[in-house]
Design a protein around this motif. Structure first.
Motif, mmCIF file in Angstrom:
data_model
loop_
_atom_site.group_PDB
_atom_site.id
_atom_site.type_symbol
_atom_site.label_atom_id
_atom_site.label_comp_id
_atom_site.label_asym_id
_atom_site.label_seq_id
_atom_site.Cartn_x
_atom_site.Cartn_y
_atom_site.Cartn_z
ATOM 1 N N SER A 19 74.377 32.268 54.155
ATOM 2 C CA SER A 19 75.092 33.539 54.192
ATOM 3 C C SER A 19 74.376 34.566 53.313
ATOM 4 O O SER A 19 73.521 34.220 52.492
ATOM 5 C CB SER A 19 76.529 33.349 53.688
ATOM 6 N N ALA A 20 74.766 35.820 53.468
ATOM 7 C CA ALA A 20 74.215 36.874 52.606
ATOM 8 C C ALA A 20 74.565 36.587 51.148
ATOM 9 O O ALA A 20 73.735 36.775 50.260
ATOM 10 C CB ALA A 20 74.760 38.231 53.035
ATOM 11 N N ALA A 21 75.768 36.089 50.903
ATOM 12 C CA ALA A 21 76.187 35.784 49.526
ATOM 13 C C ALA A 21 75.278 34.730 48.905
ATOM 14 O O ALA A 21 74.829 34.881 47.765
ATOM 15 C CB ALA A 21 77.635 35.312 49.519
ATOM 16 N N GLU A 22 74.996 33.666 49.649
ATOM 17 C CA GLU A 22 74.112 32.624 49.130
ATOM 18 C C GLU A 22 72.718 33.193 48.867
ATOM 19 O O GLU A 22 72.090 32.907 47.842
ATOM 20 C CB GLU A 22 74.034 31.449 50.100
ATOM 21 N N TYR A 23 72.236 34.017 49.764
ATOM 22 C CA TYR A 23 70.916 34.636 49.614
ATOM 23 C C TYR A 23 70.854 35.491 48.343
ATOM 24 O O TYR A 23 69.886 35.417 47.585
ATOM 25 C CB TYR A 23 70.599 35.484 50.848
ATOM 26 N N TYR A 24 71.892 36.311 48.099
ATOM 27 C CA TYR A 24 71.891 37.180 46.926
ATOM 28 C C TYR A 24 71.931 36.365 45.641
ATOM 29 O O TYR A 24 71.258 36.693 44.666
ATOM 30 C CB TYR A 24 73.045 38.175 46.971
ATOM 31 N N VAL A 25 72.707 35.275 45.627
ATOM 32 C CA VAL A 25 72.743 34.428 44.433
ATOM 33 C C VAL A 25 71.375 33.778 44.225
ATOM 34 O O VAL A 25 70.879 33.718 43.101
ATOM 35 C CB VAL A 25 73.858 33.359 44.535
ATOM 36 N N GLN A 26 70.770 33.297 45.299
ATOM 37 C CA GLN A 26 69.450 32.668 45.200
ATOM 38 C C GLN A 26 68.430 33.640 44.602
ATOM 39 O O GLN A 26 67.628 33.265 43.750
ATOM 40 C CB GLN A 26 68.978 32.191 46.569
ATOM 41 N N LYS A 27 68.475 34.907 45.049
ATOM 42 C CA LYS A 27 67.560 35.918 44.524
ATOM 43 C C LYS A 27 67.857 36.262 43.068
ATOM 44 O O LYS A 27 66.951 36.446 42.270
ATOM 45 C CB LYS A 27 67.674 37.201 45.360
ATOM 46 N N ALA A 28 69.145 36.334 42.731
ATOM 47 C CA ALA A 28 69.543 36.794 41.408
ATOM 48 C C ALA A 28 69.441 35.711 40.336
ATOM 49 O O ALA A 28 69.084 36.005 39.190
ATOM 50 C CB ALA A 28 70.969 37.338 41.445
ATOM 51 N N THR A 30 68.419 31.505 40.253
ATOM 52 C CA THR A 30 68.140 30.218 40.903
ATOM 53 C C THR A 30 68.900 29.066 40.258
ATOM 54 O O THR A 30 69.220 28.085 40.926
ATOM 55 C CB THR A 30 66.624 29.914 40.907
ATOM 56 N N GLN A 31 69.215 29.181 38.972
ATOM 57 C CA GLN A 31 69.981 28.121 38.305
ATOM 58 C C GLN A 31 71.392 28.032 38.891
ATOM 59 O O GLN A 31 71.879 26.942 39.203
ATOM 60 C CB GLN A 31 70.046 28.377 36.799
ATOM 61 N N LEU A 32 72.047 29.170 39.072
ATOM 62 C CA LEU A 32 73.376 29.178 39.685
ATOM 63 C C LEU A 32 73.296 28.722 41.135
ATOM 64 O O LEU A 32 74.125 27.945 41.602
ATOM 65 C CB LEU A 32 74.003 30.569 39.596
ATOM 66 N N TRP A 33 72.280 29.175 41.855
ATOM 67 C CA TRP A 33 72.110 28.788 43.254
ATOM 68 C C TRP A 33 71.967 27.269 43.376
ATOM 69 O O TRP A 33 72.587 26.644 44.238
ATOM 70 C CB TRP A 33 70.912 29.519 43.842
ATOM 71 N N SER A 34 71.185 26.649 42.501
ATOM 72 C CA SER A 34 71.028 25.190 42.511
ATOM 73 C C SER A 34 72.356 24.498 42.215
ATOM 74 O O SER A 34 72.696 23.498 42.843
ATOM 75 C CB SER A 34 69.983 24.754 41.484
ATOM 76 N N HIS A 35 73.106 25.024 41.265
ATOM 77 C CA HIS A 35 74.422 24.470 40.930
ATOM 78 C C HIS A 35 75.361 24.548 42.139
ATOM 79 O O HIS A 35 76.100 23.609 42.430
ATOM 80 C CB HIS A 35 75.013 25.229 39.738
ATOM 81 N N MET A 36 75.313 25.663 42.851
ATOM 82 C CA MET A 36 76.202 25.873 44.001
ATOM 83 C C MET A 36 75.901 24.935 45.162
ATOM 84 O O MET A 36 76.779 24.690 45.997
ATOM 85 C CB MET A 36 76.106 27.326 44.475
ATOM 86 N N ALA A 37 74.707 24.386 45.222
ATOM 87 C CA ALA A 37 74.339 23.485 46.320
ATOM 88 C C ALA A 37 75.276 22.277 46.388
ATOM 89 O O ALA A 37 75.525 21.734 47.470
ATOM 90 C CB ALA A 37 72.890 23.036 46.171
ATOM 91 N N LYS A 38 75.851 21.887 45.248
ATOM 92 C CA LYS A 38 76.795 20.755 45.223
ATOM 93 C C LYS A 38 78.101 21.092 45.941
ATOM 94 O O LYS A 38 78.849 20.199 46.309
ATOM 95 C CB LYS A 38 77.117 20.364 43.774
ATOM 96 N N TYR A 39 78.382 22.374 46.102
ATOM 97 C CA TYR A 39 79.653 22.820 46.677
ATOM 98 C C TYR A 39 79.419 23.655 47.937
ATOM 99 O O TYR A 39 80.201 24.545 48.259
ATOM 100 C CB TYR A 39 80.439 23.628 45.642
ATOM 101 N N SER A 40 78.359 23.348 48.649
ATOM 102 C CA SER A 40 77.974 24.101 49.840
ATOM 103 C C SER A 40 79.081 24.066 50.896
ATOM 104 O O SER A 40 79.762 23.061 51.085
ATOM 105 C CB SER A 40 76.689 23.498 50.408
ATOM 106 N N LEU A 41 79.252 25.184 51.578
ATOM 107 C CA LEU A 41 80.321 25.344 52.566
ATOM 108 C C LEU A 41 79.738 25.687 53.926
ATOM 109 O O LEU A 41 78.722 26.360 54.009
ATOM 110 C CB LEU A 41 81.256 26.479 52.138
#
Length: 124
Positions: A19-28, A30-41
């Protein structure tokens, strides 16, 4: 209100995959983006359901869609926190040469110039 990163990393934070939200977090961040991978929807509806059942603490997604879910939330249990991550615009896609292109463009331009688009977004 901005939530410190260390607090986010202690929460179950998710966003719809690809999603656009995931993309923006990944860009902003990467540590949070990696953490979020455990809770992917798979989608926002799954995220809202997981918020309700407690298997997710924070859902990051498109503001207008989250506003819609908050508006129809029975019991008003969903709330929006923090600031918008990124201002984004939406578009209407039509096939090239579609006969309604000019009419739809005029309506959108009219709604934008009169403020009706903002009113509709706020309401829905």
């Amino acid at each position: 209100m901005t939530i410190p990163l260390f607090q986010l990393l202690l929460q179950k934070v998710g966003a719809p995959r690809a999603s656009a939200a995931e993309y923006y977090v990944q860009k902003a961040n990467t540590q949070l983006w990696s953490h979020m991978a455990k809770y992917s929807l798979s989608n926002i509806a799954e995220g809202v359901e997981r918020l309700r059942n407690g298997s997710l603490d924070i859902l990051i997604a498109d503001t207008p869609i989250l506003d819609y879910y908050r508006a129809i939330d029975d019991g008003c249990r969903l709330q929006k926190i923090g600031d918008t991550i990124n201002e984004d615009t939406y578009a209407v896609a039509l096939t090239k040469g579609h006969p309604l292109k000019e009419s739809i463009s005029r309506v959108i331009a009219n709604y934008t110039s009169t403020g009706l688009l903002d009113i509709l977004q706020e309401k829905w």
